[in-house]
Design a protein around this motif. Structure first.
Motif, short mmCIF file in Angstrom:
data_model
loop_
_atom_site.label_atom_id
_atom_site.label_comp_id
_atom_site.label_asym_id
_atom_site.label_seq_id
_atom_site.Cartn_x
_atom_site.Cartn_y
_atom_site.Cartn_z
N CYS A 44 45.11 -64.74 126.93
CA CYS A 44 44.52 -63.44 127.26
C CYS A 44 45.10 -62.34 126.37
O CYS A 44 44.38 -61.41 125.97
CB CYS A 44 44.74 -63.10 128.73
N SER A 47 43.23 -62.05 123.46
CA SER A 47 41.82 -61.73 123.75
C SER A 47 40.90 -62.93 123.60
O SER A 47 39.69 -62.79 123.40
CB SER A 47 41.32 -60.59 122.85
N ALA A 50 39.92 -64.01 129.38
CA ALA A 50 40.15 -62.86 130.26
C ALA A 50 40.55 -63.39 131.62
O ALA A 50 39.94 -64.33 132.14
CB ALA A 50 38.89 -62.00 130.37
N ARG A 51 41.61 -62.81 132.20
CA ARG A 51 42.11 -63.30 133.49
C ARG A 51 41.12 -63.03 134.60
O ARG A 51 40.44 -62.01 134.64
CB ARG A 51 43.45 -62.63 133.83
N THR A 52 41.03 -63.96 135.53
CA THR A 52 40.28 -63.80 136.77
C THR A 52 41.19 -64.21 137.92
O THR A 52 42.29 -64.71 137.70
CB THR A 52 39.01 -64.67 136.79
N ALA A 56 41.00 -68.02 134.52
CA ALA A 56 40.56 -67.20 133.40
C ALA A 56 39.16 -67.61 133.01
O ALA A 56 38.66 -68.67 133.39
CB ALA A 56 41.52 -67.34 132.21
N PRO A 59 36.08 -64.09 127.55
CA PRO A 59 36.04 -62.63 127.65
C PRO A 59 34.63 -62.11 127.55
O PRO A 59 33.79 -62.67 126.84
CB PRO A 59 36.90 -62.17 126.47
N SER A 60 34.36 -61.02 128.26
CA SER A 60 33.05 -60.40 128.19
C SER A 60 32.89 -59.69 126.85
O SER A 60 33.84 -59.22 126.25
CB SER A 60 32.89 -59.38 129.33
N ASP A 212 37.35 -58.08 136.74
CA ASP A 212 38.14 -58.40 135.55
C ASP A 212 37.29 -58.45 134.29
O ASP A 212 37.79 -58.78 133.21
CB ASP A 212 38.83 -59.77 135.73
N ARG A 213 36.01 -58.14 134.42
CA ARG A 213 35.09 -58.27 133.29
C ARG A 213 34.61 -56.91 132.82
O ARG A 213 34.84 -55.89 133.46
CB ARG A 213 33.88 -59.12 133.69
N THR A 214 33.90 -56.93 131.70
CA THR A 214 33.23 -55.73 131.23
C THR A 214 31.87 -56.13 130.67
O THR A 214 31.63 -57.30 130.37
CB THR A 214 34.06 -54.99 130.18
#
Length: 262
Positions: A44, A47, A50-52, A56, A59-60, A212-214
């Motif tokens: 993470c 990059s 992405a952690r959840t 994980a 990544p978004s 945790d996302r984007t």
């Protein structure tokens, strides 16, 4: 450069399935959960993931992961969210249900409700609700997105605007730190916005990984919601926003009396 072969293998697993879980990885590699958490933290930090909650995911960015991956990811949690959301939809309601794997879980849990009118731009939701003989299913027109059964476009928006329903059930790909609901496809977002504008109450169904996302496209502020249904306690900033604005938060496994604000 990755520091271990294990980290490379973890990344490959994530690319295949869209996500990884700490306990599953620990068992697979024969190491402790703490070791896996360190691996995930390093990935993470680069990059690459992405952690959840509990693991994980990829990544978004500007493109969402595939429908099949999203459908299987946190399936049990989504079913639990669908159950508690369905409990808050009374007999005799008119509802919108939009695109999303969690909104589909809501539909699967509406088989006992009677005298429903459900308007949807989701072919999977329509097919599911067709099994309830006491639910009138209205399918929006528009362009069919074959990848996930969603119906989008200007015709869809115009169709939705003909109605004023009791409850709009929506999903989101991400929830920003300030509470903004986000998604990837601006056409899908415009349909969601039409649903929000034409529903007396708006229910968001979203698993905890969404915090945790984007994603790049804004749907609406958190304050547009009537209720959030999720599977774990949201960040404190979201909880405070809910308290200040009278938004109900229902957590699967921790039911509150209907109508009680978080």
């Amino acid at each position: 450069m990755l520091t271990s072969v294990r980290q490379q293998q973890i990344l490959e697993i994530a690319r295949e399935s869209g996500h990884v879980v700490v306990e599953t990885l620990a068992e697979r590699f024969g190491v402790s959960p703490q070791t896996i958490r360190r691996d995930l933290n390093e990935l993470c930090d680069r990059s690459l993931l992405a952690r959840t909650h509990g693991g994980a995911m990829l990544p978004s960015g500007v493109v969402n992961v595939g429908y099949d991956t999203r459908r299987d990811f946190m399936y049990a949690e989504k079913e639990a969210i669908g159950r508690i959301c369905a409990e808050h939809i009374p007999d005799g309601s008119s509802i919108f249900i939009n695109i999303g794997t969690t909104t589909e879980a809501v539909a699967r849990n509406l088989m006992r409700q009677r005298n429903l009118m459900a308007i949807t731009n989701n072919v999977n939701v329509a097919t599911t609700l067709a099994a309830n003989p006491s639910c009138e299913v209205v399918v929006a027109g528009g362009v069919l997105r074959r990848s996930d059964g969603g119906i989008i476009g200007e015709a869809t928006i115009d169709f939705i605007r003909q109605f004023r329903v009791d409850i709009g059930v929506i999903g989101a790909s991400a929830i920003d730190a300030d509470g903004t609901l986000l998604d990837f496809d601006y056409r899908e977002v415009r349909v969601a916005q039409a649903i929000i504008e034409n529903a007396r109450r708006v229910f968001l169904v979203a698993d905890a990984s969404k915090f945790d996302r984007t994603a790049p496209v804004r749907i609406c502020p958190f304050t547009n919601l009537s209720a959030l249904f999720t599977n774990a306690q949201p960040p404190e900033a979201i909880m405070a926003m809910a308290r200040e604005n009278g938004i109900t938060i229902e957590i699967a496994g921790e039911p509150r009396p209907a109508g009680e604000a978080a």
